[in-house]
Structure formats: structure tokens, C-alpha cells
Design a protein around this motif. Structure first.
Motif, PDB file in Angstrom:
ATOM      1  N   PRO A 110       2.698  -0.956  39.754  1.00  0.00           N
ATOM      2  CA  PRO A 110       2.449  -2.105  40.621  1.00  0.00           C
ATOM      3  C   PRO A 110       1.055  -2.079  41.247  1.00  0.00           C
ATOM      4  O   PRO A 110       0.516  -3.127  41.603  1.00  0.00           O
ATOM      5  CB  PRO A 110       3.552  -1.986  41.688  1.00  0.00           C
ATOM      6  N   ALA A 111       0.486  -0.879  41.394  1.00  0.00           N
ATOM      7  CA  ALA A 111      -0.870  -0.740  41.927  1.00  0.00           C
ATOM      8  C   ALA A 111      -1.770  -0.211  40.809  1.00  0.00           C
ATOM      9  O   ALA A 111      -1.442   0.790  40.166  1.00  0.00           O
ATOM     10  CB  ALA A 111      -0.886   0.217  43.112  1.00  0.00           C
ATOM     11  N   TYR A 112      -2.877  -0.883  40.586  1.00  0.00           N
ATOM     12  CA  TYR A 112      -3.742  -0.503  39.473  1.00  0.00           C
ATOM     13  C   TYR A 112      -5.183  -0.924  39.761  1.00  0.00           C
ATOM     14  O   TYR A 112      -5.461  -1.792  40.594  1.00  0.00           O
ATOM     15  CB  TYR A 112      -3.250  -1.155  38.177  1.00  0.00           C
ATOM     16  N   ASP A 113      -6.095  -0.281  39.054  1.00  0.00           N
ATOM     17  CA  ASP A 113      -7.517  -0.611  39.139  1.00  0.00           C
ATOM     18  C   ASP A 113      -7.725  -1.940  38.415  1.00  0.00           C
ATOM     19  O   ASP A 113      -7.505  -2.051  37.209  1.00  0.00           O
ATOM     20  CB  ASP A 113      -8.329   0.505  38.467  1.00  0.00           C
ATOM     21  N   LYS A 114      -8.151  -2.955  39.141  1.00  0.00           N
ATOM     22  CA  LYS A 114      -8.270  -4.298  38.573  1.00  0.00           C
ATOM     23  C   LYS A 114      -9.587  -4.516  37.825  1.00  0.00           C
ATOM     24  O   LYS A 114      -9.825  -5.613  37.307  1.00  0.00           O
ATOM     25  CB  LYS A 114      -8.106  -5.341  39.675  1.00  0.00           C
ATOM     26  N   THR A 115     -10.420  -3.492  37.743  1.00  0.00           N
ATOM     27  CA  THR A 115     -11.729  -3.658  37.103  1.00  0.00           C
ATOM     28  C   THR A 115     -11.604  -4.183  35.689  1.00  0.00           C
ATOM     29  O   THR A 115     -12.250  -5.159  35.311  1.00  0.00           O
ATOM     30  CB  THR A 115     -12.498  -2.325  37.078  1.00  0.00           C
ATOM     31  N   ARG A 116     -10.779  -3.506  34.886  1.00  0.00           N
ATOM     32  CA  ARG A 116     -10.659  -3.922  33.487  1.00  0.00           C
ATOM     33  C   ARG A 116      -9.371  -3.406  32.869  1.00  0.00           C
ATOM     34  O   ARG A 116      -8.780  -2.435  33.340  1.00  0.00           O
ATOM     35  CB  ARG A 116     -11.859  -3.458  32.666  1.00  0.00           C
ATOM     36  N   CYS A 117      -9.007  -4.044  31.776  1.00  0.00           N
ATOM     37  CA  CYS A 117      -7.868  -3.633  30.959  1.00  0.00           C
ATOM     38  C   CYS A 117      -8.298  -3.771  29.504  1.00  0.00           C
ATOM     39  O   CYS A 117      -9.074  -4.673  29.160  1.00  0.00           O
ATOM     40  CB  CYS A 117      -6.679  -4.547  31.256  1.00  0.00           C
ATOM     41  N   PHE A 118      -7.831  -2.872  28.678  1.00  0.00           N
ATOM     42  CA  PHE A 118      -8.084  -2.978  27.246  1.00  0.00           C
ATOM     43  C   PHE A 118      -6.810  -3.372  26.517  1.00  0.00           C
ATOM     44  O   PHE A 118      -5.739  -2.817  26.771  1.00  0.00           O
ATOM     45  CB  PHE A 118      -8.566  -1.646  26.669  1.00  0.00           C
ATOM     46  N   ILE A 119      -6.934  -4.336  25.627  1.00  0.00           N
ATOM     47  CA  ILE A 119      -5.908  -4.571  24.626  1.00  0.00           C
ATOM     48  C   ILE A 119      -6.497  -4.036  23.335  1.00  0.00           C
ATOM     49  O   ILE A 119      -7.444  -4.607  22.779  1.00  0.00           O
ATOM     50  CB  ILE A 119      -5.548  -6.062  24.506  1.00  0.00           C
ATOM     51  N   THR A 120      -5.974  -2.924  22.886  1.00  0.00           N
ATOM     52  CA  THR A 120      -6.505  -2.252  21.707  1.00  0.00           C
ATOM     53  C   THR A 120      -5.455  -2.266  20.616  1.00  0.00           C
ATOM     54  O   THR A 120      -4.283  -1.999  20.871  1.00  0.00           O
ATOM     55  CB  THR A 120      -6.916  -0.808  22.055  1.00  0.00           C
TER      56      THR A 120
END
Length: 279
Positions: free
Chosen positions: A219-229
Motif C-alpha cells: 500500500p505504501a510505495y515509492d511513486k517515482t517510477r514503475c517498470f512493466i518488463t
């Protein structure tokens, strides 16, 4: 000057040149021929080889000498190197790189990311963020070591053929998966890949449930980036995953990357993962 470098298994695609990341390629061996990951072999070569021979490619870590030469060119140019390896439990790369770093006291830092693919890549990108913010090498390494346990490295394979050929699942599991359309969640735990819950149905249905589970777990996460790999996944599946992530998360950017030959050789076509840093 500080130079951020990484093993080719970070699967960062165009971001390598955009962020000026030095890449050390691992080797992929098809029969009697050896190739450099990301240099002279592509995922399609893996698919063709497996279809033709029924065998998975082999992979090999760079040697200590290879790493010494790699680090040496940067140190000779006056750089301090921070290098990020694929998990030490997946490859000998970290131990060889760490040994090579001894030839460059206080000039080369070697970090075991305990991850692979863009899980490793997330750590590399965060190091680049810190470098651009003006942080020194000690601070960058210290901050990254705090983040590594929070990296979500997970994926869902379409088929288990490659995992079976690699000894990572049983014949019974392979048979059941093919008949019942079972897709397991594979997660990195303490640097090792572990099969978790099983999803059932089409890949889109499974990816939808997978993203919902990630949102519940983190529920809590670094919102900077996410990868869809993904490993050459169907475009419709990738687009579906992007929209699903947009619906349940609030990342500043969602980046798509395609897995390189080393990672593809272990998971097969149409595997997809959503990777980010939790808090």
C-alpha cells in the motif's frame, strides 16, 4: 566524476544511454557459440534456438579479468565506479566483480542488488537519481543498500516450458499449467526466485489479479517510477497491464522495457512483471 555501471541483466533498454550507464554484458551460450547479452544476440535468437533444439541456452558471468578491464577503463579516465550486479544467488557475477574491485581501492564500489531484470534496474535508476542530485559515492551506496530489501521483483509467466527445462518446476506442474491454464507468481525473496500463489485463466485475467495483489501487498510505495518488463509479450497484454497499473497505483511514470537475452532464456516468451520499490 562518478560513473554508474551495471550487469546487462538490469534490462533498462533506452534508459542506459539516457542515464549514461555503463553496461557489463553477461554471456549467452547457444550450443558451441557464445554471445554477449544485449550486444550480438536478441531474444528472438533464444526462441529460435529453444524451438529448434528443445534446450535452453546457457549463461555465463564475466570473469574477474573481464571486470578488471571493465572497471579499469573508467578508473583510468578518473572516474569512481559504482557497479550494480544481478543477485549473487543467481550468478557468480557479484563475487567476480567484488574480487576485481580489490584492484582499485576506494575507486570501485560493487553492490549486490539481490534482484534481476528491472528489479535490478530500479536500483540502478535510483542511483542515477541520487547522482544527479549531487550525492557522493558513499552516500549513494548507503542509500541504495537501505532500499534493496524493498524492491519488488516479480513476474507472471505465460507458460512453464522454460522454467521446466531449467529445472525450476516439475513435469506435473508443467502438465497442470498447460491443461488448467495456471500461471504462477514468481517472486524474488532474499535474492532467490520463489514460486508463490497460482493464478488461473487467461493472461489478462491473471495480470489483473496480480496487479491487484501487488496493490494490496504494497500500500505504501515509492511513486517515482514503475517498470512493466516483459519478454516479447503480446502488445495487447502490455497495454492492458499499463492501464491496470494506472488504475490502481499512482506512479509518476510507468516505463516499459523488454527483457534481454539472459532473462528471456529463463522465463520464455510473454512473461510479464510489474516492478517497483516499496516503502
Amino acid at each position: 566524476m562518478i560513473r554508474i555501471t551495471a550487469d546487462s541483466t538490469c534490462d533498462l533498454g533506452k534508459h542506459v544511454s539516457e542515464r549514461n550507464i555503463g553496461i557489463m554484458p553477461l554471456s549467452v551460450i547457444l550450443g558451441e557459440n557464445s554471445y554477449y547479452d544485449g550486444v550480438d544476440i536478441a531474444p528472438q535468437d533464444i526462441f529460435d534456438y529453444v524451438e529448434k533444439t528443445g534446450q535452453l541456452p546457457k549463461t555465463a558471468a564475466p570473469s574477474i579479468v573481464d571486470y578488471e578491464e571493465f572497471f579499469g577503463k573508467y578508473v583510468s579516465a578518473g572516474d569512481t565506479v559504482i557497479h550494480f550486479n544481478i543477485s549473487s544467488k543467481s550468478s557468480s557475477s557479484y563475487s567476480y566483480a567484488a574480487e576485481a574491485a580489490k584492484s582499485f581501492p576506494d575507486k570501485v564500489y560493487v553492490v549486490d542488488t539481490h534482484a534481476l531484470s528491472s528489479g535490478q534496474g530500479l536500483v540502478v535508476m535510483k542511483a542515477c537519481d541520487l547522482l544527479e542530485a549531487g550525492c557522493d559515492a558513499d552516500h549513494i551506496v548507503g542509500e541504495i543498500l537501505k532500499l534493496i530489501p524493498n524492491v519488488n521483483t516479480s513476474f507472471v509467466p505465460d507458460r512453464l516450458d522454460y522454467l521446466y527445462k531449467g529445472g525450476r518446476c516439475s513435469r506435473m506442474a508443467l502438465y497442470g499449467a498447460n491443461i488448467l491454464k495456471i500461471h504462477p507468481l514468481i517472486e524474488m525473496e532474499e535474492g532467490q526466485l520463489v514460486a508463490q500463489k497460482k493464478y488461473r485463466g487467461s493472461m489478462m485475467k491473471c495480470i489483473s489479479a496480480y496487479v491487484d495483489d501487488l496493490a494490496e501487498k504494497y500500500p505504501a510505495y515509492d511513486k517515482t517510477r514503475c517498470f512493466i518488463t516483459h519478454s516479447s509479450a503480446d502488445p495487447e497484454l502490455v497495454e492492458f497491464a499499463k492501464k491496470k497499473v494506472e488504475a490502481v497505483f499512482r506512479f509518476n511514470e510507468i516505463l516499459e522495457t523488454v527483457a534481454g537475452s539472459v532473462i528471456t532464456g529463463h522465463c520464455g516468451r510473454n512473461t510479464l512483471g510489474v516492478l517497483f520499490i516499496a516503502e
